[in-house]
Design a protein around this motif. Structure first.
Motif, PDB file in Angstrom:
ATOM      1  N   ALA A 254      66.869  38.895   8.205  1.00 24.78           N
ATOM      2  CA  ALA A 254      66.316  37.634   8.722  1.00 24.78           C
ATOM      3  C   ALA A 254      64.830  37.517   8.409  1.00 24.78           C
ATOM      4  N   MET A 255      64.401  36.300   8.158  1.00 25.10           N
ATOM      5  CA  MET A 255      62.997  36.034   7.890  1.00 25.10           C
ATOM      6  C   MET A 255      62.724  34.555   8.112  1.00 25.10           C
ATOM      7  N   SER A 256      61.462  34.202   8.090  1.00 26.63           N
ATOM      8  CA  SER A 256      61.061  32.799   8.129  1.00 26.63           C
ATOM      9  C   SER A 256      60.599  32.400   6.739  1.00 26.63           C
ATOM     10  N   SER A 257      61.068  31.260   6.271  1.00 24.70           N
ATOM     11  CA  SER A 257      60.711  30.808   4.937  1.00 24.70           C
ATOM     12  C   SER A 257      60.722  29.291   4.879  1.00 24.70           C
ATOM     13  N   ARG A 258      59.562  28.714   4.678  1.00 27.02           N
ATOM     14  CA  ARG A 258      59.490  27.262   4.534  1.00 27.02           C
ATOM     15  C   ARG A 258      60.284  26.810   3.307  1.00 27.02           C
ATOM     16  N   ARG A 259      60.242  27.624   2.266  1.00 25.99           N
ATOM     17  CA  ARG A 259      60.945  27.269   1.023  1.00 25.99           C
ATOM     18  C   ARG A 259      62.447  27.142   1.234  1.00 25.99           C
ATOM     19  N   PHE A 260      63.005  27.991   2.118  1.00 25.56           N
ATOM     20  CA  PHE A 260      64.451  28.015   2.323  1.00 25.56           C
ATOM     21  C   PHE A 260      64.855  27.473   3.695  1.00 25.56           C
ATOM     22  N   GLY A 261      64.104  26.521   4.181  1.00 22.46           N
ATOM     23  CA  GLY A 261      64.538  25.758   5.344  1.00 22.46           C
ATOM     24  C   GLY A 261      64.111  26.265   6.697  1.00 22.46           C
ATOM     25  N   GLY A 262      63.148  27.180   6.758  1.00 20.89           N
ATOM     26  CA  GLY A 262      62.670  27.667   8.051  1.00 20.89           C
ATOM     27  C   GLY A 262      63.181  29.054   8.365  1.00 20.89           C
ATOM     28  N   LYS A 263      63.968  29.179   9.430  1.00 19.04           N
ATOM     29  CA  LYS A 263      64.483  30.489   9.836  1.00 19.04           C
ATOM     30  C   LYS A 263      65.731  30.837   9.020  1.00 19.04           C
ATOM     31  N   VAL A 264      65.641  31.949   8.316  1.00 17.67           N
ATOM     32  CA  VAL A 264      66.754  32.426   7.498  1.00 17.67           C
ATOM     33  C   VAL A 264      67.439  33.569   8.234  1.00 17.67           C
TER      34      VAL A 264
END
Length: 468
Positions: free
Chosen positions: A124-134
């Motif tokens: 799990a991670m946070s990524s603006r590129r992939f929609g927020g919370k992954v």
């Protein structure tokens, strides 16, 4: 176990390269294989697939891997696919296998409580590129679905209702990061073959961050092609930047995988500057003169081209590097015997900062002309080149292109022509130069991290802009 593998493939030139063929052949003893490609294959590749009795589907390049899997499933039809005990969706971006696949399949067959499983997971991670919370998820490059889930309406509705992605980011959001949670929420049990729970707090993406560890110590039979051409600056934000070279050296030393064939294929489709950074094609030799044998008998040739001209300090250091490198000619020739993919070898660029600035500026000037002379991918980042005017060349690497010394921009053409023919270029330096490079790097990192140094550099940039 009766198993079906849908193997997704894409190549801009319609080429089913050696690494893809290697993977497909390794899958055949374990499963029925259907290859689906986003594009049109060359006739020779169709002939190869027919000869291997492998069914293939050619389709328009729409929807990336998600679109390919969806079309293959709907083309094969539910009743056919559901007759299998296991379906594997596999992506050509995995390279390998580097070890027998039956071990992995046998181990997972014994885990009867699973409804679906994968090769590796992303944490799990946070990524603006992939929609927020992954969320934590099975990585979509290798997904296996068991009969109970395969025969359910839930599985087929997932694909029939799938909105095809128009970008890599949409593919990740709509499928890769969604698949695991979607089916887990509906009561289906899952796990991965490669166990990396102890790395969860270290790396979110272990197969990219530490591929050698997964292969050597955790039984992973595959690695990502992208390990060798991922943006290096991104890797330095996540790792120490050595993963790709460590993987490459391990594959050569400890496995039978034809890694040089993979590198040659990547040089066809990736910029030399990018691959060179990840694989660190840089050699350190002893500055001890040794007797040099007959280069021609070794299939080598010493080529001299016009050196780069910059400021007087850069010019002096370039001349010094030539003199030092020529004392190491015998050791340089030995490197060609040890590394069959090495095509061109030359002195490293001096550490003097203006040297790199001058090289980058010259590359920007000559790149448009070079793009019309040799058909390889190029970026704004300059590839390694014999800017000191000296290069040791494997004659096979340049094939019909020798001699090139008198051609315009010859010092840049040499590595690009070798790249076109599937060979890489590397630099060499003495142990003293390498030691200086390590301390130079540490000094730069410390300076860059000091707030005062950053502010000072910004001030210089503003001042420079105002002057212009």
């Amino acid at each position: 176990m009766k198993r079906l593998v849908i193997y997704f493939h894409y190549d801009a030139q319609g080429l089913l390269d050696g690494p893809c063929r290697f993977a497909v052949q390794a899958l055949v003893p374990c499963a029925d294989v259907v290859l689906v490609t986003n594009g049109s294959l060359r006739q020779q590749d169709r002939d190869w697939l027919n000869g291997e009795q492998i069914r293939y589907i050619e389709r328009e390049n729409v929807g990336l891997d998600v679109g390919a899997y969806r079309e293959a499933l709907l083309t094969l039809r539910r009743e056919t696919v559901s007759a299998y005990e296991e379906l594997v969706l596999m992506n050509y971006t995995l390279a390998g296998p580097v070890s027998p696949l039956q071990k992995m399949f046998s181990a997972m067959e014994s885990r009867t409580g699973l409804d679906f499983w994968g090769l590796t997971r992303h944490y799990a991670m946070s990524s603006r590129r992939f929609g927020g919370k992954v969320p934590e998820h099975i990585q979509s490059h290798f997904l296996a679905v068991r009969a109970g889930m395969l025969q359910s309406d839930v599985f087929w509705n997932y694909w029939q209702e799938m909105q095809l992605p128009k970008s890599y980011e949409e593919s990740i959001i709509r499928h890769e990061t969604r698949f695991t949670a979607h089916f887990a929420a509906r009561g289906f049990a899952w796990d991965t073959y490669v166990q990396t729970e102890d790395l969860k707090t270290v790396f979110v993406n272990p197969i990219m961050a530490c591929p050698r560890e997964l292969i050597a110590n955790r039984g992973c039979p595959f690695f990502k092609r992208r390990s060798f051409f991922t943006p290096y600056e991104d890797e330095l934000r996540r790792t120490d930047g050595a993963a790709a070279r460590q993987l490459y050296d391990y594959l050569r030393r400890a496995t039978a995988y034809p890694v040089e064939q993979l590198v040659a294929s990547m040089l066809r489709s990736q910029p030399l500057s990018v691959v060179a950074k990840n694989l660190h094609w840089h050699y350190v030799v002893d500055a001890v003169p040794q007797k040099t044998g007959n280069l021609a008998e070794q299939g080598l040739r010493l080529v001299r081209v016009e050196p780069m001209r910059a400021d007087t300090v850069t010019d002096w250091y370039l001349e010094q590097s030539v003199q030092q490198a020529e004392t190491c000619l015998a050791q340089a020739a030995e490197l060609f015997r040890n590394d069959p993919g090495l095509g061109v070898l030359f002195p490293a660029l001096p550490l003097w900062p203006q040297a790199a600035d001058s090289a980058a500026a010259e590359w920007r000037r000559v790149r448009p002309a070079l793009a019309g002379q040799v058909d390889v991918l190029m970026t704004d980042d300059p590839p390694p080149a014999p800017l000191a005017g000296w290069a040791l060349v494997r004659c096979e690497a340049l094939a019909q292109e020798l001699p090139v010394e008198t051609l315009p921009h010859a010092r840049w053409l040499l590595p690009l022509l070798a790249q076109k023919n599937g060979y890489y270029s590397a630099t060499l330096e003495t142990a003293a130069q390498a030691a200086a490079r390590a301390d130079y790097w540490q000094t730069c990192v410390r300076a860059a991290n000091e707030p005062a140094a950053v502010a000072k550099q910004l001030g210089r940039l503003v001042k420079h802009k105002l002057k212009r």
